[in-house]
Scaffold this motif. Sequence first.
Motif, PDB file in Angstrom:
ATOM      1  N   PHE A  88      45.568 -64.613  -5.672  1.00  0.00           N
ATOM      2  CA  PHE A  88      46.238 -64.966  -4.459  1.00  0.00           C
ATOM      3  C   PHE A  88      47.154 -63.926  -3.855  1.00  0.00           C
ATOM      4  O   PHE A  88      46.930 -63.907  -2.548  1.00  0.00           O
ATOM      5  N   ASP A  89      47.706 -63.130  -4.716  1.00  0.00           N
ATOM      6  CA  ASP A  89      48.321 -61.910  -4.095  1.00  0.00           C
ATOM      7  C   ASP A  89      47.707 -61.004  -3.285  1.00  0.00           C
ATOM      8  O   ASP A  89      48.181 -60.675  -2.067  1.00  0.00           O
ATOM      9  N   ASP A  90      46.419 -60.631  -3.637  1.00  0.00           N
ATOM     10  CA  ASP A  90      45.621 -60.129  -3.148  1.00  0.00           C
ATOM     11  C   ASP A  90      45.112 -60.490  -1.831  1.00  0.00           C
ATOM     12  O   ASP A  90      45.029 -59.965  -0.670  1.00  0.00           O
ATOM     13  N   ALA A 136      55.065 -62.485   9.354  1.00  0.00           N
ATOM     14  CA  ALA A 136      53.617 -62.058   8.897  1.00  0.00           C
ATOM     15  C   ALA A 136      53.336 -62.762   7.412  1.00  0.00           C
ATOM     16  O   ALA A 136      52.067 -63.257   7.044  1.00  0.00           O
ATOM     17  N   TYR A 137      54.539 -62.545   6.523  1.00  0.00           N
ATOM     18  CA  TYR A 137      54.118 -63.013   5.185  1.00  0.00           C
ATOM     19  C   TYR A 137      53.948 -64.565   5.133  1.00  0.00           C
ATOM     20  O   TYR A 137      52.829 -65.041   4.356  1.00  0.00           O
ATOM     21  N   THR A 138      54.608 -65.291   5.766  1.00  0.00           N
ATOM     22  CA  THR A 138      54.240 -66.872   5.537  1.00  0.00           C
ATOM     23  C   THR A 138      52.937 -67.204   6.370  1.00  0.00           C
ATOM     24  O   THR A 138      52.333 -68.012   6.032  1.00  0.00           O
ATOM     25  N   ARG A 195      58.982 -65.298  -6.483  1.00  0.00           N
ATOM     26  CA  ARG A 195      58.407 -64.100  -5.406  1.00  0.00           C
ATOM     27  C   ARG A 195      57.901 -64.648  -4.109  1.00  0.00           C
ATOM     28  O   ARG A 195      58.287 -64.245  -3.179  1.00  0.00           O
ATOM     29  N   TRP A 196      56.984 -65.749  -4.594  1.00  0.00           N
ATOM     30  CA  TRP A 196      56.347 -66.271  -2.999  1.00  0.00           C
ATOM     31  C   TRP A 196      57.294 -67.021  -2.160  1.00  0.00           C
ATOM     32  O   TRP A 196      57.267 -67.111  -0.931  1.00  0.00           O
ATOM     33  N   HIS A 197      58.254 -67.703  -3.086  1.00  0.00           N
ATOM     34  CA  HIS A 197      59.196 -68.629  -2.236  1.00  0.00           C
ATOM     35  C   HIS A 197      60.730 -67.880  -2.099  1.00  0.00           C
ATOM     36  O   HIS A 197      61.555 -68.446  -1.392  1.00  0.00           O
ATOM     37  N   GLY A 198      61.020 -67.114  -2.943  1.00  0.00           N
ATOM     38  CA  GLY A 198      62.543 -66.255  -2.909  1.00  0.00           C
ATOM     39  C   GLY A 198      62.711 -65.219  -2.014  1.00  0.00           C
ATOM     40  O   GLY A 198      62.993 -64.243  -2.521  1.00  0.00           O
ATOM     41  N   ARG A 199      61.694 -65.139  -0.927  1.00  0.00           N
ATOM     42  CA  ARG A 199      61.683 -63.841  -0.071  1.00  0.00           C
ATOM     43  C   ARG A 199      63.149 -63.811   0.673  1.00  0.00           C
ATOM     44  O   ARG A 199      64.004 -64.634   0.761  1.00  0.00           O
ATOM     45  N   VAL A 213      57.634 -74.270   6.090  1.00  0.00           N
ATOM     46  CA  VAL A 213      56.238 -74.278   6.069  1.00  0.00           C
ATOM     47  C   VAL A 213      55.605 -73.627   4.670  1.00  0.00           C
ATOM     48  O   VAL A 213      54.629 -74.380   4.311  1.00  0.00           O
ATOM     49  N   ARG A 214      56.087 -72.839   3.991  1.00  0.00           N
ATOM     50  CA  ARG A 214      55.525 -72.298   2.540  1.00  0.00           C
ATOM     51  C   ARG A 214      55.458 -73.564   1.585  1.00  0.00           C
ATOM     52  O   ARG A 214      54.590 -73.773   1.148  1.00  0.00           O
ATOM     53  N   LEU A 215      56.868 -74.465   1.742  1.00  0.00           N
ATOM     54  CA  LEU A 215      56.805 -75.393   0.795  1.00  0.00           C
ATOM     55  C   LEU A 215      55.813 -76.382   1.121  1.00  0.00           C
ATOM     56  O   LEU A 215      55.181 -77.156   0.288  1.00  0.00           O
TER      57      LEU A 215
END
Length: 177
Positions: A60-62, A78-80, A123-127, A141-143
């Motif tokens: 998933f990270d890749d 970009a990340y989201t 890491r994914w959500h604590g940006r 949006v991520r949640l």
Amino acid sequence: MKREALLDAAETVLFEQGTRALTLTAVAEQAGVSKGGLLYHFPTKEALVRAMVARTIDEFDDLVASYIDSYGDGTPDAYTRAYVDATFELLTGDARTHRRWSAITAAAADPEQAAPLNEAMRRWHGRDPAEDTDPCTAMTVRLAVEGLWEVMSHDPGLFDEEQLAALRRRLLGLLDG
């Protein structure tokens, strides 16, 4: 037999028969190897599950990174956006993708096995909020995508292709203001 093929066999057992059926014997049978052959790579069921979880997180990270790279420099949020695109790619993927993510769901039930997933979630959500145009919207949006994934993990056929495309457009549209 290669380690990846053993992980694939474990995911198949997990997906087709559930967490209770995930035994070293069942995985060895699915893979067509002796239990000793499996134990050479994974000495315990816990080691096997840890490897499935780690592989899934890494993939998933890749995938997120490949989407970020494809946008080029200067793409707002970009990340989201990459997180949404990667998740929807997985949601609309083949059965193998669903098997792989079943490993994550199963691992979350065991506190020891959940540690790598918990770290990935942090890491994914604590940006860093400074990375987003509107940090609250990006987090929402991520949640929302996580919630959609959770719902579809229980009923993969709940939404059709058109509904998923509309949801994706709406979520990405939220980032545009």
